[in-house]
Enzyme design. Structure first.
Site, short mmCIF file in Angstrom:
data_model
loop_
_atom_site.label_atom_id
_atom_site.label_comp_id
_atom_site.label_asym_id
_atom_site.label_seq_id
_atom_site.Cartn_x
_atom_site.Cartn_y
_atom_site.Cartn_z
N GLY A 187 1.05 -2.22 4.22
CA GLY A 187 1.60 -0.88 4.10
C GLY A 187 2.85 -0.70 4.92
N SER A 188 2.67 -0.46 6.21
CA SER A 188 3.82 -0.23 7.10
C SER A 188 4.78 -1.41 7.12
CB SER A 188 3.32 0.04 8.53
OG SER A 188 2.42 1.13 8.56
N HIS A 224 -8.29 1.24 -4.13
CA HIS A 224 -9.29 1.03 -3.08
C HIS A 224 -9.95 2.37 -2.78
CE1 HIS A 224 -10.01 -0.02 1.46
NE2 HIS A 224 -11.12 0.11 0.79
N MET A 255 -12.14 4.62 -0.83
CA MET A 255 -12.84 4.89 0.43
C MET A 255 -13.48 6.27 0.29
SD MET A 255 -9.97 3.32 3.01
CE MET A 255 -8.63 3.46 1.82
N PHE A 285 -7.18 5.28 7.94
CA PHE A 285 -5.81 5.60 8.34
C PHE A 285 -4.93 4.36 8.25
CE2 PHE A 285 -8.43 8.76 10.44
CZ PHE A 285 -7.73 9.93 10.20
N GLY A 286 -3.68 4.55 7.85
CA GLY A 286 -2.72 3.46 7.85
C GLY A 286 -2.12 3.26 9.23
N MET A 298 -12.08 -5.59 5.26
CA MET A 298 -11.25 -4.66 6.02
C MET A 298 -10.98 -5.24 7.41
SD MET A 298 -10.46 -2.10 4.15
CE MET A 298 -9.71 -1.12 5.47
N ASP A 355 -7.08 -6.17 4.25
CA ASP A 355 -6.38 -4.88 4.29
C ASP A 355 -6.52 -4.29 5.68
OD1 ASP A 355 -5.34 -2.36 3.92
OD2 ASP A 355 -6.81 -1.72 2.44
N SER A 367 0.84 -1.20 0.00
CA SER A 367 0.00 0.00 0.00
C SER A 367 0.87 1.24 0.00
CB SER A 367 -0.90 0.02 1.24
OG SER A 367 -1.56 1.27 1.34
N MET A 376 -9.00 8.37 -0.49
CA MET A 376 -9.89 8.80 0.60
C MET A 376 -10.36 10.23 0.35
SD MET A 376 -7.72 7.38 3.86
CE MET A 376 -6.71 5.90 3.73
N HIS A 386 -1.18 -1.19 -4.27
CA HIS A 386 -2.47 -0.85 -3.67
C HIS A 386 -2.53 0.66 -3.44
CE1 HIS A 386 -6.13 -1.93 -1.43
NE2 HIS A 386 -5.79 -0.97 -0.58
N ASP A 415 -4.72 3.70 -1.98
CA ASP A 415 -5.84 4.08 -1.12
C ASP A 415 -6.32 5.48 -1.46
OD1 ASP A 415 -6.22 1.82 0.69
OD2 ASP A 415 -4.20 2.27 1.37
#
Length: 228
Positions: free
Chosen positions: A195-196, A64, A66, A141-142, A135, A173, A8, A35, A31, A33
Site C-alpha cells: 500500500g504505502s 480482501h 475484513m 489499518f494501513g 497477514m 499483506d 492496495s 472493513m 487489492h 480492503d
C-alpha cells in the site's frame, strides 16, 4: 511460481480511485480492503464502490474482506466484479462451503489468517483454495510496521503447499516494502500486497516495478523455489 504485485488502494486517494487504479499500470491485481468496523476497528468501502471500481479499470480486483459474517457477504463481492475474494477464516462459519461458493460464481477463493491464527489446523482446507493470505500486521489499518515474527509462519505454509503439491498462491499483506519484500519472498510468498510503498511513492508504477524486481531476485535464490 510467478511473482505478483498487488497495490492496495487503501493507501490511495479515495476521491480519485479510477485515476489511482491507472497510476499502478503494470500491477497484477488491485487489492481492495473491505472493513466493516466490526471484525476490525475501521470502516472502508463496500459493494457499491467495488462495483464502480470494476467498471472503471481493466485490472482484476483482489478483494480482501475484513468483515464479520463472511459467509453472507463474500459471494456478493464476486457479483460486484471481484476476480478474487479473500475471507478471514476467523469470520467464516463454513470456510469450505464458502470457498466452493466463491469458485462456483467464477472467482478465485482465498482465505486469510490473522497473525495469531496458526496455519496447521487448516491444512486439509488448502486444496479448496486458490490463494492463502498470511497477514503480516494486525488487520484493520494501513501503514503498520511489518511483523517479522510472521516469517516462520510463511515458511511453514509454503512447506504445506509443497507437501500437497498444490498450485496455491501464497499472499502476504501488511508492511510490505522495499525493506521487507525480499524476506517474504525468501520465506515462500509469491503474491505481495503493498500500500504505502506504492501509493506513497512519487511514481507508483515505478514502485511496482522495483518491488517486482526485488521479489523476483529473492525468489530466484530461495530454497523453496529451487525445490519446486
Amino acid at each position: 511460481m510467478a511473482v505478483q504485485i498487488n497495490p492496495s488502494i487503501l493507501s490511495a486517494d479515495f476521491a480519485r480511485l479510477a485515476e489511482e487504479a491507472k497510476a499502478v499500470e503494470g500491477a497484477d491485481w488491485l487489492h481492495v480492503d473491505v472493513m466493516d468496523n466490526h471484525f476490525v476497528p475501521n470502516l472502508t468501502l463496500g459493494v457499491p464502490v467495488v462495483e464502480s471500481l470494476a467498471r472503471s479499470t481493466d485490472a482484476p480486483l483482489d478483494c480482501h474482506l475484513m468483515i464479520a459474517d463472511a459467509d453472507r457477504w463474500a459471494p456478493q463481492y464476486v457479483e460486484a466484479g471481484a476476480s478474487s475474494v479473500t475471507f478471514h477464516v476467523e469470520a467464516a462459519a463454513a470456510p469450505v462451503r464458502l470457498a466452493r461458493e466463491i469458485r462456483a460464481k467464477g472467482a478465485r477463493a482465498s482465505m486469510a489468517l490473522k497473525p495469531a491464527t496458526p496455519i496447521e489446523p487448516y491444512e486439509d482446507l488448502l486444496p479448496e483454495l486458490d490463494m492463502l493470505l498470511i497477514m503480516t500486521v494486525e488487520p484493520g489499518f494501513g501503514g503498520q510496521a511489518f511483523l517479522d515474527i510472521m516469517l516462520p509462519k510463511i515458511r511453514r505454509t509454503r512447506e504445506l503447499i509443497s507437501k500437497h503439491g498444490l498450485q496455491l498462491w501464497l499472499q502476504v499483506d501488511g508492511g510490505v516494502s522495499a525493506s521487507t519484500i525480499e524476506q517474504c519472498a525468501e520465506a515462500g510468498a509469491d503474491v505481495f500486497v503493498a500500500g504505502s510503498a506504492v501509493y506513497g511513492a512519487a511514481d507508483p508504477a515505478a514502485a511496482v516495478r522495483a518491488l517486482r524486481t526485488q521479489a523476483e531476485r529473492a525468489t530466484a535464490r530461495a530454497s523453496w523455489a529451487c525445490d519446486e
